[in-house]
Design an enzyme around this catalytic site. Structure first.
Site, PDB file in Angstrom:
ATOM      1  N   GLY A 109      48.549 -71.816 -16.833  1.00  0.00           N
ATOM      2  CA  GLY A 109      49.406 -71.378 -17.947  1.00  0.00           C
ATOM      3  C   GLY A 109      48.604 -70.533 -18.922  1.00  0.00           C
ATOM      4  O   GLY A 109      49.032 -69.460 -19.356  1.00  0.00           O
ATOM      5  N   ASN A 136      61.589 -77.886 -26.578  1.00  0.00           N
ATOM      6  CA  ASN A 136      60.522 -77.734 -25.579  1.00  0.00           C
ATOM      7  C   ASN A 136      59.167 -77.874 -26.299  1.00  0.00           C
ATOM      8  O   ASN A 136      58.438 -76.904 -26.524  1.00  0.00           O
ATOM      9  CB  ASN A 136      60.662 -76.373 -24.888  1.00  0.00           C
ATOM     10  CG  ASN A 136      59.748 -76.231 -23.693  1.00  0.00           C
ATOM     11  OD1 ASN A 136      58.852 -77.056 -23.473  1.00  0.00           O
ATOM     12  ND2 ASN A 136      59.948 -75.173 -22.926  1.00  0.00           N
ATOM     13  N   TYR A 143      52.033 -72.515 -27.467  1.00  0.00           N
ATOM     14  CA  TYR A 143      51.987 -71.225 -28.157  1.00  0.00           C
ATOM     15  C   TYR A 143      51.337 -71.356 -29.541  1.00  0.00           C
ATOM     16  O   TYR A 143      50.595 -70.467 -29.965  1.00  0.00           O
ATOM     17  CB  TYR A 143      53.384 -70.606 -28.244  1.00  0.00           C
ATOM     18  CG  TYR A 143      53.872 -70.128 -26.890  1.00  0.00           C
ATOM     19  CD1 TYR A 143      53.176 -69.142 -26.187  1.00  0.00           C
ATOM     20  CD2 TYR A 143      55.006 -70.663 -26.288  1.00  0.00           C
ATOM     21  CE1 TYR A 143      53.592 -68.705 -24.942  1.00  0.00           C
ATOM     22  CE2 TYR A 143      55.442 -70.233 -25.037  1.00  0.00           C
ATOM     23  CZ  TYR A 143      54.728 -69.255 -24.375  1.00  0.00           C
ATOM     24  OH  TYR A 143      55.142 -68.818 -23.138  1.00  0.00           O
TER      25      TYR A 143
END
Ligand SMILES: CC(C)(COP(=O)(O)OP(=O)(O)OC[C@H]1O[C@@H](n2cnc3c(N)ncnc32)[C@H](O)[C@@H]1OP(=O)(O)O)[C@@H](O)C(=O)NCCC(=O)NCCS
Length: 186
Positions: A109, A136, A143
């Site tokens: 990721g 989520n 992030y």
């Protein structure tokens, strides 16, 4: 050290892209949505026709993360008019980073994200932005730890269900080719 590779997806990879897109979306969201909404979304968003068009769009790029030639995740990044919102020439959108659950926390990721950052810096845009479902929490944390901050909300339709996405952005300093220090506020 596990040897993940990042490689550009081409129109010849349509079948593989469709497979990883459907599996990872289902793995991520099936538990929170009705089978009807899920199937409708999978059929509409990941149809061969739609993906084929996107693969040929010069303002969209896809990348696979692979391990020993097995595809384990992918990135979809949009530029200019192909961004789903904003359509700002000085921005790029990360529309999707999706990794198979078995590889969460194992770096692909992060490698896909770094590819997106590298492209954004090469393009000398002012910022990267994305939308992420408000529930989520793993992705929001991912992030945030990469410096993104929330700046707005928008509607996301999954099948017939209206959901709220948080829009997040990361400012870039294209003079120095780096991430701006004011992103650390969150
Ligand atoms: C988003 C994604 C690419 C991130 O990759 P990843 O390997 O899971 O990311 P990381 O493990 O490096 O980071 C996730 C962080 O969230 C944390 N986390 C996990 N569950 C959490 C939760 N319920 N609440 C808050 N944070 C959580 C982890 O501890 C980790 O933080 P840390 O590194 O500080 O410990 C991957 O999770 C994924 O593919 N998810 C499904 C698709 C998706 O949601 N994509 C985003 C929308 S485009």
């Amino acid at each position: 050290m596990t040897n993940f590779q990042i490689k550009r997806v081409t129109p010849n990879d349509l079948d593989e892209l469709q497979t990883i897109s459907r599996i990872t979306f289902h793995e991520t969201f099936a538990g929170d949505n009705s089978p009807e909404d899920m199937n409708k979304y999978l059929d509409e968003e990941f149809s061969a026709g739609k993906l084929n068009k996107e693969l040929k769009d010069r303002n969209t790029q896809f990348y696979f993360a692979t391990l020993k030639n097995k595809i384990i995740g992918y990135l979809k990044i949009n530029f200019g008019p192909s961004q789903t919102e904003l359509q700002n020439e000085n921005a790029v959108e990360i529309e999707r980073i999706y990794v198979l659950k078995a590889y969460y926390g194992k770096n692909p990721g992060q490698l896909l994200y770094q590819k997106a950052l590298e492209i954004a810096l090469q393009k000398k845009v002012d910022f990267i932005w994305l939308g992420v479902w408000e529930h989520n929490l793993r992705a929001i944390h991912f992030y945030k730890k990469n410096g993104f901050v929330a700046f707005d909300k928008h509607l996301f339709k999954l099948g017939d269900d209206d959901q709220t996405d948080i829009m997040m952005k990361l400012s870039l300093d294209h003079k120095t080719g780096s991430v701006n220090s004011d992103n650390s506020r969150s």
